[in-house]
Design a protein around this motif. Structure first.
Motif, PDB file in Angstrom:
ATOM      1  N   SER A  83      16.121  66.342  14.134  1.00  0.00           N
ATOM      2  CA  SER A  83      15.368  67.108  15.128  1.00  0.00           C
ATOM      3  C   SER A  83      15.309  68.608  14.889  1.00  0.00           C
ATOM      4  O   SER A  83      14.860  69.341  15.744  1.00  0.00           O
ATOM      5  CB  SER A  83      15.970  66.852  16.505  1.00  0.00           C
ATOM      6  OG  SER A  83      17.290  67.325  16.526  1.00  0.00           O
ATOM      7  N   GLY A  84      15.774  69.094  13.774  1.00  0.00           N
ATOM      8  CA  GLY A  84      15.764  70.530  13.545  1.00  0.00           C
ATOM      9  C   GLY A  84      16.946  71.200  14.210  1.00  0.00           C
ATOM     10  O   GLY A  84      18.008  70.605  14.366  1.00  0.00           O
ATOM     11  N   SER A  85      16.757  72.443  14.655  1.00  0.00           N
ATOM     12  CA  SER A  85      17.883  73.219  15.191  1.00  0.00           C
ATOM     13  C   SER A  85      18.201  72.907  16.641  1.00  0.00           C
ATOM     14  O   SER A  85      19.264  73.258  17.140  1.00  0.00           O
ATOM     15  CB  SER A  85      17.603  74.708  15.036  1.00  0.00           C
ATOM     16  OG  SER A  85      16.465  75.051  15.790  1.00  0.00           O
ATOM     17  N   SER A  86      17.271  72.260  17.366  1.00  0.00           N
ATOM     18  CA  SER A  86      17.549  71.891  18.755  1.00  0.00           C
ATOM     19  C   SER A  86      16.842  70.587  19.096  1.00  0.00           C
ATOM     20  O   SER A  86      15.879  70.194  18.446  1.00  0.00           O
ATOM     21  CB  SER A  86      17.102  72.999  19.712  1.00  0.00           C
ATOM     22  OG  SER A  86      15.703  73.105  19.726  1.00  0.00           O
ATOM     23  N   VAL A  87      17.361  69.937  20.124  1.00  0.00           N
ATOM     24  CA  VAL A  87      16.790  68.667  20.569  1.00  0.00           C
ATOM     25  C   VAL A  87      16.909  68.575  22.090  1.00  0.00           C
ATOM     26  O   VAL A  87      17.880  69.046  22.663  1.00  0.00           O
ATOM     27  CB  VAL A  87      17.501  67.469  19.889  1.00  0.00           C
ATOM     28  CG1 VAL A  87      18.962  67.404  20.252  1.00  0.00           C
ATOM     29  CG2 VAL A  87      16.807  66.157  20.201  1.00  0.00           C
ATOM     30  N   TRP A  88      15.889  67.998  22.712  1.00  0.00           N
ATOM     31  CA  TRP A  88      15.913  67.684  24.136  1.00  0.00           C
ATOM     32  C   TRP A  88      16.162  66.189  24.239  1.00  0.00           C
ATOM     33  O   TRP A  88      15.433  65.388  23.639  1.00  0.00           O
ATOM     34  CB  TRP A  88      14.585  68.021  24.787  1.00  0.00           C
ATOM     35  CG  TRP A  88      14.313  69.480  24.974  1.00  0.00           C
ATOM     36  CD1 TRP A  88      14.262  70.431  24.002  1.00  0.00           C
ATOM     37  CD2 TRP A  88      14.035  70.135  26.201  1.00  0.00           C
ATOM     38  NE1 TRP A  88      13.962  71.651  24.556  1.00  0.00           N
ATOM     39  CE2 TRP A  88      13.811  71.490  25.910  1.00  0.00           C
ATOM     40  CE3 TRP A  88      13.939  69.708  27.521  1.00  0.00           C
ATOM     41  CZ2 TRP A  88      13.508  72.432  26.886  1.00  0.00           C
ATOM     42  CZ3 TRP A  88      13.632  70.639  28.501  1.00  0.00           C
ATOM     43  CH2 TRP A  88      13.428  71.992  28.186  1.00  0.00           C
ATOM     44  N   LEU A  89      17.182  65.796  24.986  1.00  0.00           N
ATOM     45  CA  LEU A  89      17.496  64.383  25.179  1.00  0.00           C
ATOM     46  C   LEU A  89      17.187  63.969  26.614  1.00  0.00           C
ATOM     47  O   LEU A  89      17.591  64.647  27.559  1.00  0.00           O
ATOM     48  CB  LEU A  89      18.975  64.119  24.895  1.00  0.00           C
ATOM     49  CG  LEU A  89      19.469  64.412  23.487  1.00  0.00           C
ATOM     50  CD1 LEU A  89      20.972  64.192  23.402  1.00  0.00           C
ATOM     51  CD2 LEU A  89      18.745  63.556  22.466  1.00  0.00           C
ATOM     52  N   THR A  90      16.471  62.862  26.753  1.00  0.00           N
ATOM     53  CA  THR A  90      16.192  62.305  28.062  1.00  0.00           C
ATOM     54  C   THR A  90      16.617  60.846  28.078  1.00  0.00           C
ATOM     55  O   THR A  90      16.955  60.289  27.039  1.00  0.00           O
ATOM     56  CB  THR A  90      14.691  62.453  28.420  1.00  0.00           C
ATOM     57  OG1 THR A  90      14.493  62.062  29.769  1.00  0.00           O
ATOM     58  CG2 THR A  90      13.813  61.638  27.506  1.00  0.00           C
ATOM     59  N   LYS A  91      16.620  60.262  29.255  1.00  0.00           N
ATOM     60  CA  LYS A  91      17.012  58.849  29.425  1.00  0.00           C
ATOM     61  C   LYS A  91      18.405  58.612  28.827  1.00  0.00           C
ATOM     62  O   LYS A  91      18.597  57.784  27.948  1.00  0.00           O
ATOM     63  CB  LYS A  91      15.992  57.901  28.796  1.00  0.00           C
ATOM     64  CG  LYS A  91      14.558  58.174  29.170  1.00  0.00           C
ATOM     65  CD  LYS A  91      14.259  57.777  30.581  1.00  0.00           C
ATOM     66  CE  LYS A  91      12.762  57.814  30.851  1.00  0.00           C
ATOM     67  NZ  LYS A  91      12.353  58.666  31.907  1.00  0.00           N
ATOM     68  N   LEU A  92      19.375  59.328  29.356  1.00  0.00           N
ATOM     69  CA  LEU A  92      20.758  59.249  28.863  1.00  0.00           C
ATOM     70  C   LEU A  92      21.547  58.092  29.471  1.00  0.00           C
ATOM     71  O   LEU A  92      22.709  57.895  29.127  1.00  0.00           O
ATOM     72  CB  LEU A  92      21.498  60.551  29.182  1.00  0.00           C
ATOM     73  CG  LEU A  92      20.891  61.844  28.660  1.00  0.00           C
ATOM     74  CD1 LEU A  92      21.722  63.034  29.113  1.00  0.00           C
ATOM     75  CD2 LEU A  92      20.757  61.819  27.168  1.00  0.00           C
ATOM     76  N   ASP A  93      20.930  57.330  30.356  1.00  0.00           N
ATOM     77  CA  ASP A  93      21.644  56.294  31.107  1.00  0.00           C
ATOM     78  C   ASP A  93      22.427  55.330  30.225  1.00  0.00           C
ATOM     79  O   ASP A  93      23.501  54.868  30.612  1.00  0.00           O
ATOM     80  CB  ASP A  93      20.659  55.505  31.986  1.00  0.00           C
ATOM     81  CG  ASP A  93      19.940  56.412  32.959  1.00  0.00           C
ATOM     82  OD1 ASP A  93      20.481  56.660  34.046  1.00  0.00           O
ATOM     83  OD2 ASP A  93      18.838  56.893  32.622  1.00  0.00           O
ATOM     84  N   VAL A  94      21.929  55.022  29.049  1.00  0.00           N
ATOM     85  CA  VAL A  94      22.617  54.095  28.155  1.00  0.00           C
ATOM     86  C   VAL A  94      24.020  54.584  27.811  1.00  0.00           C
ATOM     87  O   VAL A  94      24.930  53.780  27.616  1.00  0.00           O
ATOM     88  CB  VAL A  94      21.784  53.837  26.872  1.00  0.00           C
ATOM     89  CG1 VAL A  94      21.725  55.067  25.995  1.00  0.00           C
ATOM     90  CG2 VAL A  94      22.319  52.653  26.105  1.00  0.00           C
ATOM     91  N   LEU A  95      24.229  55.879  27.789  1.00  0.00           N
ATOM     92  CA  LEU A  95      25.552  56.420  27.458  1.00  0.00           C
ATOM     93  C   LEU A  95      26.594  56.076  28.519  1.00  0.00           C
ATOM     94  O   LEU A  95      27.794  56.123  28.252  1.00  0.00           O
ATOM     95  CB  LEU A  95      25.489  57.938  27.284  1.00  0.00           C
ATOM     96  CG  LEU A  95      24.605  58.455  26.155  1.00  0.00           C
ATOM     97  CD1 LEU A  95      24.632  59.975  26.131  1.00  0.00           C
ATOM     98  CD2 LEU A  95      25.029  57.872  24.818  1.00  0.00           C
ATOM     99  N   PHE A  96      26.134  55.757  29.727  1.00  0.00           N
ATOM    100  CA  PHE A  96      27.044  55.463  30.830  1.00  0.00           C
ATOM    101  C   PHE A  96      27.333  53.971  30.968  1.00  0.00           C
ATOM    102  O   PHE A  96      28.081  53.561  31.861  1.00  0.00           O
ATOM    103  CB  PHE A  96      26.469  56.011  32.141  1.00  0.00           C
ATOM    104  CG  PHE A  96      26.355  57.499  32.132  1.00  0.00           C
ATOM    105  CD1 PHE A  96      27.402  58.283  32.570  1.00  0.00           C
ATOM    106  CD2 PHE A  96      25.210  58.114  31.656  1.00  0.00           C
ATOM    107  CE1 PHE A  96      27.310  59.667  32.545  1.00  0.00           C
ATOM    108  CE2 PHE A  96      25.107  59.502  31.625  1.00  0.00           C
ATOM    109  CZ  PHE A  96      26.164  60.278  32.068  1.00  0.00           C
ATOM    110  N   GLU A  97      26.757  53.168  30.107  1.00  0.00           N
ATOM    111  CA  GLU A  97      26.965  51.720  30.142  1.00  0.00           C
ATOM    112  C   GLU A  97      28.454  51.436  29.916  1.00  0.00           C
ATOM    113  O   GLU A  97      29.002  51.765  28.861  1.00  0.00           O
ATOM    114  CB  GLU A  97      26.112  51.057  29.058  1.00  0.00           C
ATOM    115  CG  GLU A  97      26.304  49.581  28.930  1.00  0.00           C
ATOM    116  CD  GLU A  97      26.037  48.816  30.210  1.00  0.00           C
ATOM    117  OE1 GLU A  97      26.861  47.944  30.536  1.00  0.00           O
ATOM    118  OE2 GLU A  97      25.022  49.092  30.887  1.00  0.00           O
ATOM    119  N   PRO A  98      29.132  50.839  30.926  1.00  0.00           N
ATOM    120  CA  PRO A  98      30.581  50.608  30.791  1.00  0.00           C
ATOM    121  C   PRO A  98      30.966  49.815  29.544  1.00  0.00           C
ATOM    122  O   PRO A  98      32.014  50.068  28.945  1.00  0.00           O
ATOM    123  CB  PRO A  98      30.937  49.836  32.068  1.00  0.00           C
ATOM    124  CG  PRO A  98      29.889  50.252  33.058  1.00  0.00           C
ATOM    125  CD  PRO A  98      28.632  50.440  32.247  1.00  0.00           C
TER     126      PRO A  98
END
Length: 162
Positions: A83-98
């Protein structure tokens, strides 16, 4: 100046400040009714914008739970490294999957050591904490703001910035 313009200007200022912090991480909450408009505007400005849930699902779907847990951080790193020097991340819900047995904040901070990350937080920001889900739910996470002094928090829902 529209809400989108002022929000993007605020994020740009935060990105400039992030260069001098140990983590180049900006957590951003956006009002639900403006989220789509802001996402479209971001895409129009050629900002690297990643739907993390979609990308991770594509990469992890064929793996066992054990392999998903083992490869989660490496896959997130691969997704963001293009993504180059910066990235915008959306839909992070998967990271919270127990089942993924993961600390989402630690993972985001790990990425943000080497590149600027604007993470559109899927929860809320209170006066004292960054929160995901509701108490008692298996995916509930809360992070006290006083422990996040090395990252920036922008709450476009309430006009607050930490």
């Amino acid at each position: 100046m529209t809400l989108v313009d002022s929000l993007l200007a605020e994020v740009c200022e935060a990105l400039d400040r992030a260069e001098y912090q140990s983590y180049k991480l900006i957590l951003l909450t956006i009002p639900e009714d403006f989220r789509r408009e802001i996402e479209v505007e971001i895409l129009n400005k050629s900002i690297c914008f990643v739907n993390l849930s979609k990308e991770l699902a594509r990469r992890l779907v064929s793996l066992s739970i054990r392999e998903r847990v083992r490869r989660l951080e490496a896959e997130v790193d691969k997704i963001t490294s293009n993504s180059g020097s910066s990235v915008w991340l959306t839909k992070l819900d998967v990271l919270f999957e127990p089942a993924l047995d993961n600390d989402p904040m630690r993972l985001l901070k790990g990425i943000a050591k080497t590149k600027a990350v604007v993470a559109i937080w899927p929860g809320e920001i209170t006066e004292t904490s960054v929160v995901y889900s509701k108490p008692g739910k298996p995916d509930y996470k809360t992070y006290p703001l006083k422990e996040l002094n090395d990252i920036q928090v922008i709450d476009a829902c309430n006009g607050v910035m930490k």
